[in-house]
Structure formats: structure tokens, C-alpha cells
Design a protein around this motif. Structure first.
Motif, short mmCIF file in Angstrom:
data_model
loop_
_atom_site.label_atom_id
_atom_site.label_comp_id
_atom_site.label_asym_id
_atom_site.label_seq_id
_atom_site.Cartn_x
_atom_site.Cartn_y
_atom_site.Cartn_z
N GLY A 382 28.39 -5.11 16.18
CA GLY A 382 27.28 -4.50 15.46
C GLY A 382 27.47 -4.49 13.96
N GLU A 383 28.58 -5.04 13.47
CA GLU A 383 28.83 -5.07 12.03
C GLU A 383 28.00 -6.16 11.37
N HIS A 384 27.67 -5.93 10.09
CA HIS A 384 26.90 -6.90 9.31
C HIS A 384 27.76 -7.44 8.17
N PHE A 385 27.58 -8.74 7.87
CA PHE A 385 28.34 -9.39 6.81
C PHE A 385 27.38 -10.20 5.94
N ALA A 386 27.59 -10.11 4.63
CA ALA A 386 26.70 -10.79 3.69
C ALA A 386 27.17 -12.22 3.43
N PHE A 387 26.21 -13.15 3.39
CA PHE A 387 26.49 -14.56 3.13
C PHE A 387 25.55 -15.06 2.03
N ALA A 388 25.97 -16.13 1.37
CA ALA A 388 25.12 -16.77 0.36
C ALA A 388 25.61 -18.19 0.15
N SER A 389 24.80 -18.98 -0.55
CA SER A 389 25.18 -20.34 -0.93
C SER A 389 25.80 -20.31 -2.32
N TRP A 629 16.13 -19.09 -8.34
CA TRP A 629 17.55 -19.26 -8.07
C TRP A 629 18.35 -18.06 -8.59
N LYS A 630 17.62 -17.00 -8.97
CA LYS A 630 18.30 -15.84 -9.54
C LYS A 630 18.21 -14.60 -8.67
N HIS A 631 17.54 -14.69 -7.55
CA HIS A 631 17.51 -13.53 -6.65
C HIS A 631 17.13 -13.99 -5.25
N ASP A 632 17.56 -13.22 -4.27
CA ASP A 632 17.21 -13.53 -2.88
C ASP A 632 17.41 -12.27 -2.05
N GLY A 633 16.65 -12.15 -0.97
CA GLY A 633 16.68 -10.94 -0.16
C GLY A 633 17.60 -11.03 1.03
N LEU A 634 18.08 -9.87 1.47
CA LEU A 634 18.87 -9.75 2.70
C LEU A 634 18.80 -8.30 3.15
N ASN A 635 19.11 -8.04 4.40
CA ASN A 635 19.05 -6.67 4.91
C ASN A 635 19.78 -6.58 6.24
N CYS A 636 20.07 -5.35 6.64
CA CYS A 636 20.68 -5.08 7.95
C CYS A 636 19.55 -5.01 8.97
N VAL A 637 19.54 -5.93 9.90
CA VAL A 637 18.37 -6.12 10.76
C VAL A 637 18.08 -4.91 11.64
N ASP A 638 19.12 -4.17 12.08
CA ASP A 638 18.87 -3.06 13.00
C ASP A 638 18.80 -1.71 12.29
N ALA A 639 18.77 -1.72 10.96
CA ALA A 639 18.67 -0.46 10.21
C ALA A 639 17.23 0.06 10.23
N THR A 640 17.07 1.29 9.80
CA THR A 640 15.73 1.88 9.70
C THR A 640 15.44 2.16 8.23
N PRO A 641 14.66 1.30 7.59
CA PRO A 641 14.46 1.43 6.14
C PRO A 641 13.39 2.45 5.78
N GLU A 642 13.45 2.92 4.55
CA GLU A 642 12.38 3.75 4.00
C GLU A 642 11.56 2.86 3.08
N LEU A 643 10.45 2.37 3.58
CA LEU A 643 9.62 1.46 2.80
C LEU A 643 8.48 2.19 2.09
#
Length: 643
Positions: A382-389, A629-643
Motif C-alpha cells: 500500500g506504499e506510494h513512491f514518486a517517479f519522474a523522467s 516541462w516545468k511542472h507535472d501532477g501526481l497523487n496518492c491514488v487511494d487517498a481522500t483529497p480535499e478539493l
């Protein structure tokens, strides 16, 4: 207990203590544990090579040492050690460079195929970069006649026509290949490290590269590079003498005391308890002994290994080693953003719609492009890890470190949109141009494994006609169906990637929503559809949050799936706000799917219209988001966000 052989102190006689665990080892003492032990005092005067602590104290296991963890494992009856250095240690390119190894340690040197395999198996949990540096080098540049000999200490000792390869533990055996040479290319600079890749077999050994002095390392394993031995031989010998004294005292005292006390206490206590308990337990258990095997069945229940086997492969085979992202503390939409000082930060959207720092991505302190960010979720933990190019390679990263896959580079350079579905990372360029492979979505499969697969040109199933959606989709969100349709296309178990193209704020509808579908057999994109999309501004307060730009790209996409349901959200790069895709409006008739490599025949789908509703602000202070090329989105898929 790790520094000086404290464990064997209680052993009797001077012989036992050194035999158990000598405080120091001179490397030359390796083959003969007993002789090595007895010259305990003479080990100190030896100055031919530095004295090395018996750090394992004759034990196997993992122990704290020098602020990190020391691993002691048995290989072919001997105890070897390895100490993984810090994730960003001192950079070392050659044998003369300083390293982060503790005193008495140096880059590890395999002694044999079995030793190499055992350390790699144990160290896999650290990630591949840690095992690439081994302490083998040559004291001459260019080619040597000894390059044609297998790279091990025995074979190199037999080479007399050139400068042989050696190791940082010169009096110890070392091994990189068995019966065959590594065919090093000869572009070698004296004293530089080799870079090793796969351990293929006991004959082929490691695959290695000798690219001048360009093979530098900040992650490596250290070792004393000498063996230790179990302390059991010494204690085993002493039982001899103790066996003699034991029988003498035993026979004398035993006959006298035993008969006297035994008859008196035994008759009284024994009959009482025994008579009563015995009959009851005996008959029952006697017929029950048969069921007892049924208790034996539970011993297969230790087929609990099955569950524990599931989580094990994931951690033990990764090529990367970074810390998991703290999703509990940061459940809201995230962006990897390039700062004005050429650094990179991970920022999280607050409830006021303003993104604020989570941490500096210090490993990306560079002017180079870092984009195509996405969050991987480990299904086992259930852990999340951040990736990028980064540098056209897939990299895992955290607040202070990054591990980049050193195998194949990306098929499309300048990737700036990405998403994960399971353990597959999908990426491409958002302008779907710029190089010959940019008109397709590519994949890196099995990111959680030691050897991920980077798809090739031959794997491309569909080329994309960018004119259908304005040629600008700058992030992707993943949608995975689980037995019920989310997107209406007749498939209840589909997997999709969704991107939103550039929009004009006043246009009622534009063909700008792009949906890519994944072939479950290959885990590759094999079709796509382009749908009309409309922005619903109903909840937007233009007085408090005026709109500046007339057009906007959507450079950050977020996908959530939790107990509350699914949400797919896009952030405007012109800072118009967050727009949530109404999943009820996504219908894709079969005629709308485009497939095949001939993009000229592909069409948009005019009859299907989707709605994206404004749900809140999305502001990144002091940052220019116009470059995709200066920003990109990511998130924890099973989290509950406050939008």
C-alpha cells in the motif's frame, strides 16, 4: 559487540577465545581459521595491509554498525560481510578517490560466483545501483594482454604478458568472471572502477563496462573483504576435557543422593497424581492420536508462507531504493515544479487552492528537464513512491535522493506526461512531436522488478494524430474498471489513460479529451479516442479569482479511487483552477476508437460530449507554468483529497 570480538570472551583457555572470533584479521589469514586465531598478538604488527576488524564476531545476521546496517552472511562455510553506504555517499570514480566506507572497509569485492550471487540476492532490496561498483581495477590505461584472461585472481595471476587486474583486497581471492573474459573494450583509464551489470552465470560472470573514468558512484556497498569463521569449532573441542571430569563426579554423587531422595518422595507424590490423571488422559488421547495427524494438517497451515511470499518478491527485486511518500500527511493533489533557481520542489494543493512546499527534490537540483511525474502504488504494502523522467530515464525519488534505471532510455525524449497503471509506467511527449517516437504512448513494464522492461518501437500498436486534439495533452490520469463500467464502451474491466488538451475558456465544446485504452495482454496502449469536452464554470467566482489567460493547457492530472468513489481532476496551467471530469458523461462508441499505425485515417468522435466542472482554485505562487516541462501532477491514488 561489533567492533572487537566481544562475543567469544567467556571461552575457556586462551585458545578458545581467538578461535571463536579473532579481534582482527590480517587478510592473508583467510584460508586457515585455526592458525589465524592463534597468532592473535602477531596480527597487530602486520603492516603489509591494514588490520581489519572482525566485524561479524563469528555471527550471521544484520547488526547496527557505523550508523547504518552491517550484514553478515554465510557463503561456502565462511562468513562474509557487506555494509551498504549512504544513498548519497562520497562520489568515487577510481581507487584513489575517498569513499564513504567506514575505517577498515573498502568497496566490496566478490570472492567467487557464490559470494557474488549471495550478496546480490541479499542486497537486491537496496536497489540495483548499490551493487554496480566492485573494488576491481587495473594499474594501466588502454588495453592489456590480461584483458583476455577471465577476471578473477587466479586467472590474472597467470597473466605475465601485460598488467593484470587486481582488487582493493590484494591478498584475498577475487572474482568477476569464471572461464571467460569480460571482453572489456580497452577504453580504460588507470585505477578507474568498472561498472558491473547482470550476474549471468558462473562462467560468464558479470557484464561490465570500462568506459574511461566516466563510471562514478555515490551508492555502493562496502566490506572488509575478508572472511570470518564460526566460533563453534573452539567450544566443540573443549567438550573433550569437560567430558572427562563430568563422568567422575556424576557416578559418585548420583547413586547415593538419587536413591535416597527418590524412593521417599516418589511413592507418595507419584501414585496420587499419576493414578488419577493417567487413566483420563490415556484413553482419550489414545483414540485421538489419529486426529493428532489432523493437527499435523495445521503444519501445512504454515503454508502461511504463501501470503508472506507475495510481499517478498516486490521489495527484494527492486532496482530503486527511495523512501515511500507520506500519503497520510499529503492526500491532496501534488505537483513536481521547477523553481526559478533551477531546483525542483514537490508541492501540495491546500484547501485554499494554493500549492505549498512538501519538500525540495534535492536530487534534481539541476537545470535539466525533470517531468513526467507519476505515483506508483505497491499493491502488496500500500506504499506510494514518486517517479519522474530525468535525462530520458525513469527515476524514483524522495526528498533527498533519486535512483534512475540505468538500462534502456526512454523511446521518446523530452517526456512530460505520465501515469501508472499497476506496475506499468506510461509516458510520452505532450506535444506528440519533436522526435520520431513522440506520436505514441510508451511503457515501462514491471517497474517494481529488478529488470523492468522499456518498450521499444516494435511494441508500438497505435500512432496518434495530434491534429485531432490540438496537439497538446500535458498530463495523464489513470482509470481502471473493476467489473463495472466507468467509461461506457462495452468493457467492464477496461484500463484507460485520460488527458485534456488545450482549452479556450469561452468555447462551448472542443474535441480535447483524449482517452487511451490499454490492451490487458500486452499492457500497451492499442487504441485511443478523441471526445468533445466542455468546461462548466458554474462554481467559479470571477470577482475573487479573475481569469487572465484566454487559453490554457492542463499540465497536471490527478486520479483518485477510494471508498468514496472515483475522481479524475485536471489543473489549469493558466491557473484557472481545478476541473473535475464528470465520469457519467464519458461514452465511447466502438466507431470512435482509433487503432493501427496509420494515423492519417484516424478521426475524432463528434457525437460524444464530456463535461469538466470547476471545483476549486489551483494557484502556484511565484512560478511560471506556461512551460509544460516545468511542472507535472501526481497523487496518492487511494487517498481522500480535499478539493
Amino acid at each position: 559487540v561489533l567492533g572487537g570480538g566481544a562475543a567469544p570472551a567467556p571461552a575457556p583457555a586462551p585458545t578458545a577465545a581467538p578461535s571463536a572470533v579473532p579481534e582482527t584479521f590480517s587478510p592473508s589469514a583467510r584460508p586457515t581459521p585455526r592458525p589465524t586465531a592463534s597468532p592473535r598478538p602477531s596480527a597487530a604488527p602486520t603492516t603489509t595491509s591494514p588490520t581489519i576488524l572482525a566485524v561479524c564476531d563469528g555471527r550471521t545476521g544484520s547488526f547496527p554498525y557505523a550508523g547504518r546496517t552491517l550484514h553478515c552472511i554465510e557463503v561456502d562455510g565462511e562468513i562474509v560481510n557487506f555494509w551498504p553506504g549512504p544513498s548519497r555517499g562520497l562520489k568515487t570514480c577510481k581507487v584513489s578517490d575517498e569513499t564513504s566506507c567506514p575505517a577498515g572497509f573498502a568497496p566490496w569485492v566478490p570472492r567467487s560466483y557464490n559470494h557474488a550471487k549471495a550478496v546480490l540476492d541479499h542486497a537486491d532490496v537496496l536497489g540495483r545501483p548499490y551493487t554496480e561498483l566492485v573494488g576491481v581495477y587495473r594499474d594501466s590505461s588502454g588495453k592489456s594482454a590480461c584483458d583476455k584472461f577471465p577476471l578473477n585472481s587466479d586467472a590474472q595471476a597467470a597473466c605475465s604478458d601485460g598488467v593484470p587486474w587486481t582488487s582493493v583486497a590484494p591478498d584475498e581471492p577475487w572474482w568477476l568472471s569464471g572461464e571467460e573474459d569480460l571482453s572489456v573494450s580497452g577504453n580504460y583509464d588507470s585505477g578507474c572502477w568498472l561498472k558491473t551489470f547482470d550476474l549471468r552465470s558462473s562462467s560468464l560472470g558479470f557484464d561490465a563496462d570500462d568506459k574511461n573514468c566516466e563510471r562514478c558512484f555515490t551508492k555502493y556497498i562496502c566490506s572488509t573483504n575478508v572472511v570470518e569463521f564460526y566460533p563453534s569449532p573452539a567450544p566443540t573441542v573443549s567438550p573433550g576435557p569437560s567430558a572427562v571430569p563430568t563422568p567422575v563426579p556424576t557416578p559418585g554423587p548420583t547413586p547415593t543422593p538419587t536413591p535416597a531422595p527418590t524412593p521417599v518422595p516418589t511413592p507418595t507424590p507419584t501414585p496420587g497424581p499419576t493414578a488419577t490423571p493417567t487413566p483420563a488422559p490415556t484413553p482419550s488421547p489414545t483414540s485421538a492420536p489419529t486426529p493428532v495427524p489432523s493437527t499435523a494438517a495445521p503444519s501445512p497451515v504454515p503454508t502461511t508462507p504463501a501470503p508472506s511470499a507475495v510481499p517478498t518478491p516486490s521489495p527484494t527485486r527492486r532496482w530503486w531504493r527511495v523512501q515511500p511518500f507520506d500519503c497520510a500527511a499529503h492526500p491532496n493533489p501534488l505537483q513536481l515544479i521547477k523553481t526559478p533557481d533551477s531546483g525542483f520542489r514537490v508541492q501540495e494543493r491546500g484547501v485554499d487552492g494554493v500549492f505549498g512546499d512538501v519538500y525540495d527534490a534535492a536530487a534534481f537540483a539541476t537545470s535539466n528537464t525533470v517531468s513526467a511525474a507519476a505515483m506508483y502504488r505497491d499493491e502488496a504494502t500500500g506504499e506510494h513512491f514518486a517517479f519522474a523522467s530525468f535525462g530520458n530515464r525513469l527515476c524514483a525519488f524522495d526528498a533527498g535522493d533519486q535512483d534512475c534505471w540505468q538500462g534502456s532510455k526512454f523511446r521518446s525524449s523530452g517526456a512530460n506526461l505520465a501515469a501508472f497503471i499497476g506496475s506499468t509506467y506510461y509516458y510520452t511527449r505532450g506535444d506528440f512531436g519533436g522526435n520520431k517516437n513522440a506520436d505514441a504512448v510508451h511503457a515501462v513494464r514491471d517497474v517494481d522488478k529488478y529488470e523492468p522492461y522499456v518498450s521499444t518501437d516494435a511494441d508500438v500498436r497505435v500512432r496518434v494524430k495530434k491534429n485531432l486534439f490540438g496537439g497538446s495533452v500535458f498530463d495523464l490520469a489513470a482509470v481502471v474498471e473493476r467489473g463495472a463500467e466507468v467509461f461506457e464502451d462495452g468493457d467492464v474491466d477496461g484500463a484507460y489513460l485520460v488527458g485534456l488538451g488545450r482549452q479556450h475558456w469561452s468555447r462551448t465544446t472542443e474535441t480535447r479529451l483524449v482517452v487511451f485504452k490499454i490492451d490487458p495482454a500486452t499492457r500497451l496502449v492499442d487504441r485511443y479516442a478523441v471526445l468533445r469536452s466542455a468546461l462548466d464554470w458554474t462554481n467559479k467566482d470571477f470577482t475573487a479569482h479573475p481569469r487572465v489567460e484566454s487559453r490554457s493547457n492542463f499540465g497536471a492530472a490527478f486520479s483518485y479511487e477510494n471508498a468514496a468513489g472515483r475522481r479524475v481532476v485536471f489543473a489549469s496551467s493558466a491557473q484557472w483552477g481545478l476541473f473535475e471530469l464528470d465520469l457519467e458523461t464519458v461514452a465511447i462508441p466502438s466507431a470512435c476508437w482509433n487503432a493501427g499505425l496509420d494515423a492519417s485515417v484516424h478521426v475524432a468522435c463528434p457525437e460524444s460530449e464530456t463535461i469538466l466542472r470547476y471545483v476549486g482554485e489551483s494557484t502556484v505562487p511565484d512560478t511560471d507554468l506556461t512551460s509544460m516541462w516545468k511542472h507535472d501532477g501526481l497523487n496518492c491514488v487511494d487517498a481522500t483529497p480535499e478539493l
